[in-house]
Every structure is written in structure tokens, then in C-alpha cells.
Enzyme design. Structure first.
Site, short mmCIF file in Angstrom:
data_model
loop_
_atom_site.label_atom_id
_atom_site.label_comp_id
_atom_site.label_asym_id
_atom_site.label_seq_id
_atom_site.Cartn_x
_atom_site.Cartn_y
_atom_site.Cartn_z
N ASP A 21 0.87 -1.17 0.00
CA ASP A 21 0.00 0.00 0.00
C ASP A 21 0.91 1.23 0.00
OD1 ASP A 21 -1.75 2.06 0.41
OD2 ASP A 21 -2.68 1.22 2.22
N LEU A 43 3.05 2.55 -11.60
CA LEU A 43 1.75 2.68 -12.25
C LEU A 43 0.60 2.85 -11.26
CD1 LEU A 43 2.14 -0.21 -14.87
CD2 LEU A 43 2.63 2.22 -15.21
N ALA A 44 0.88 2.69 -9.96
CA ALA A 44 -0.18 2.72 -8.96
C ALA A 44 -0.83 4.10 -8.91
CB ALA A 44 0.38 2.36 -7.58
N ALA A 45 -2.16 4.13 -8.98
CA ALA A 45 -2.87 5.41 -8.97
C ALA A 45 -4.37 5.18 -8.89
CB ALA A 45 -2.57 6.20 -10.24
N TYR A 111 -8.54 14.31 -11.29
CA TYR A 111 -7.57 13.31 -11.71
C TYR A 111 -6.36 13.98 -12.37
CZ TYR A 111 -5.38 9.72 -14.61
OH TYR A 111 -4.46 8.90 -15.23
N LYS A 115 -2.37 14.56 -11.08
CA LYS A 115 -1.24 14.06 -11.86
C LYS A 115 -0.21 15.16 -12.13
CE LYS A 115 -1.83 9.62 -12.64
NZ LYS A 115 -0.81 8.62 -12.26
N ASN A 138 -4.85 7.51 -23.85
CA ASN A 138 -5.69 6.35 -23.59
C ASN A 138 -5.08 5.08 -24.19
OD1 ASN A 138 -7.51 8.84 -23.64
ND2 ASN A 138 -8.87 7.31 -22.77
N ARG A 173 -10.17 10.54 -28.94
CA ARG A 173 -9.06 10.15 -28.08
C ARG A 173 -7.98 9.45 -28.90
NH1 ARG A 173 -11.16 13.18 -25.32
NH2 ARG A 173 -11.94 12.98 -23.19
#
Length: 269
Positions: A21, A43-45, A111, A115, A138, A173
Site C-alpha cells: 500500500d 503505475l499505482a494510482a 484526476y 497528476k 488512452n 481520443r
């Protein structure tokens, strides 16, 4: 190369994953010190733009990232490379042209704001660690959760649903195949570049309408599309297309399937 995956909670889906965590600085120190990874791909988010808890974006995306870097410093561990995943959402509503890394950020939601805050915080560590910040546009592929747009569409066609509810059909996108993105991350980890920001993108745009049409061809049946006003966000980023020039220079010869082939790969699993 041995790859060690981490996850916040042990859900049994990956027996080899390490529980970590990133909100727990002591866990971060313990895992970094125990495994002392040669490379870190962060990459955790909280990555779902419509996530209900606005504060969570900042706790996880900013403070969690700080904990990871602080843990490396506290354990006196310097990886050969750290790649940090930010997001192309930091560019905001850039409606004309192809967006290069020099485009000034203009986030329009929590979001994206979390970032860009993460990016500025990470820059303060550039002299301490070899870091690359990536701005993925994306991307999609097999295994992505169905609350994301493309898997939702593919899932409806796989079930042969007669109707699908979507938002603005003309949102455009830049979509990449997840296999391309994985190859790009590996290339950046192994490259000599550091202290840079790099778009992860295809340089091509797809509208939601075009994706639905492509899926109708793949599945060989038409679907009724109903526009649900609840899915149309007031601060929607209307067009987001990236320049892949820098990425292609740093990681040449990336695997780039046509997006229709990505959709077919997801549909036929």
C-alpha cells in the site's frame, strides 16, 4: 529479467504479487529495502477519472508517489531507472493539433490536477534519481475493467446486447494497444534517458462513434446507441491526440497494431 508485481490488497488474483500500500511509508521502506529493485515502473494510482472521492486522487497519486521516492532515499537505494506514469489528461482541452510534451498543462478535473501535482513533486527528485515521467494517452486491451470506455463497448458486443448507453459520441481520443504501452515502458526503463517527460501515444485519434462502428463490423450486428446525459461531463476533454515523435525517437520500432485489430483481439478472447 525477473518482474515483481505489487498490489495494494491481496485479492488472490496473482499469487506472486507483493502486497504494498503506497499510502503506508513503512511498507514502502520495507518492500524497497527487501527487494532493492533494479528498475521501478510506478503505475499505482486512482486512474478512473469519474472516481467519486476527489481527495483520494491527491492522497494516492501525489502522496503515494512521494512515499515511494522517500522510501528509496531512506533505504539508500538508487534504481537504474524509475519510470513514473502521469497522464495525458494534464493537457486539458487541447482541441486543435497534435500535442507535444511542450504543450503547457491545463488540467480540468481532479484526476488530471493530481497528476500534474505529482509531476511537479517528482521533478524535485530529478537530481537524486534517474527518473522519466510518462504521459500515457488512452490505451486498452484484454483484461481492462469494464467501467472503462472501450472494454464497456466490447463487452456489450460480446454479449450481443441490443442497446448501449454512452456519452458524447464525438469525443476524440488517442488510443494505443496495451501491448504497445508495455513495450514502450520497457524501452524507457532500459534507455539512457532521465529527467524527461515522454508522451505514450499513437498519434492517431478515434472518436467514440468510430469505435462503435468498428465493433459493429467485427461483431457483425448493429447496436442501438442511446446518449445518456449523465455520462456527458461538463468539463469533458473533447479532443486529446498526442505527438509520438519523442517516444519513437527514444524507443524505435514499437509494435503498433491498427486499433481495429486491438478491438478484434479484445472481442475474440
Amino acid at each position: 529479467m525477473r518482474v515483481l508485481a505489487t498490489c495494494a490488497h491481496d485479492d488472490g488474483s496473482n499469487a506472486d504479487a507483493i502486497t504494498l500500500d503506497i499510502m503506508d511509508i513503512e511498507q514502502c521502506r520495507r518492500v524497497i529495502d527487501q527487494h532493492r529493485p533494479d528498475y521501478i515502473l510506478h503505475l499505482a494510482a486512482i486512474s478512473f477519472v469519474a472516481h467519486a472521492d476527489a481527495e483520494a486522487f491527491y492522497r494516492v497519486n501525489v502522496i503515494g508517489t512521494l512515499n515511494l521516492l522517500q522510501a528509496c532515499a531512506d533505504t539508500d537505494h538508487t534504481p537504474a531507472k524509475i519510470v513514473m506514469a502521469s497522464s495525458a489528461n494534464v493537457y486539458g482541452n487541447a482541441c486543435e493539433g497534435v500535442i507535444a510534451e511542450s504543450q503547457p498543462p491545463l488540467p480540468v478535473n481532479h484526476y488530471a490536477t493530481s497528476k500534474i501535482a505529482m509531476e511537479f513533486m517528482v521533478r524535485t527528485w530529478f537530481e537524486r534519481f534517474p527518473i522519466v515521467i510518462t504521459r500515457p494517452f488512452n490505451y486498452t486491451g484484454r483484461g481492462q475493467a469494464n467501467h472503462f470506455l472501450v472494454p464497456k463497448i466490447v463487452s456489450h458486443f460480446r454479449k450481443r446486447a441490443p442497446v448501449i448507453e454512452l456519452g458524447n459520441l464525438d469525443v476524440a481520443r488517442d488510443f494505443s494497444d496495451v501491448r504497445t504501452v508495455a513495450q514502450a515502458y520497457l524501452g524507457l526503463l532500459q534507455s539512457d534517458v532521465a529527467g524527461e517527460i515522454v508522451n505514450i501515444c499513437s498519434g492517431r485519434q478515434q472518436t467514440l462513434r468510430e469505435i462503435v462502428f468498428a465493433m459493429e463490423q467485427i461483431a457483425a450486428y448493429p447496436i442501438e446507441v442511446q446518449v445518456n446525459p449523465a455520462f456527458v461531463r461538463a468539463n469533458e476533454v473533447r479532443t486529446l491526440v498526442g505527438s509520438s515523435e519523442k517516444l519513437d525517437r527514444l524507443v524505435p520500432n514499437l509494435f503498433r497494431p491498427d486499433f481495429k485489430e486491438t478491438l478484434r483481439w479484445m472481442f475474440e478472447r
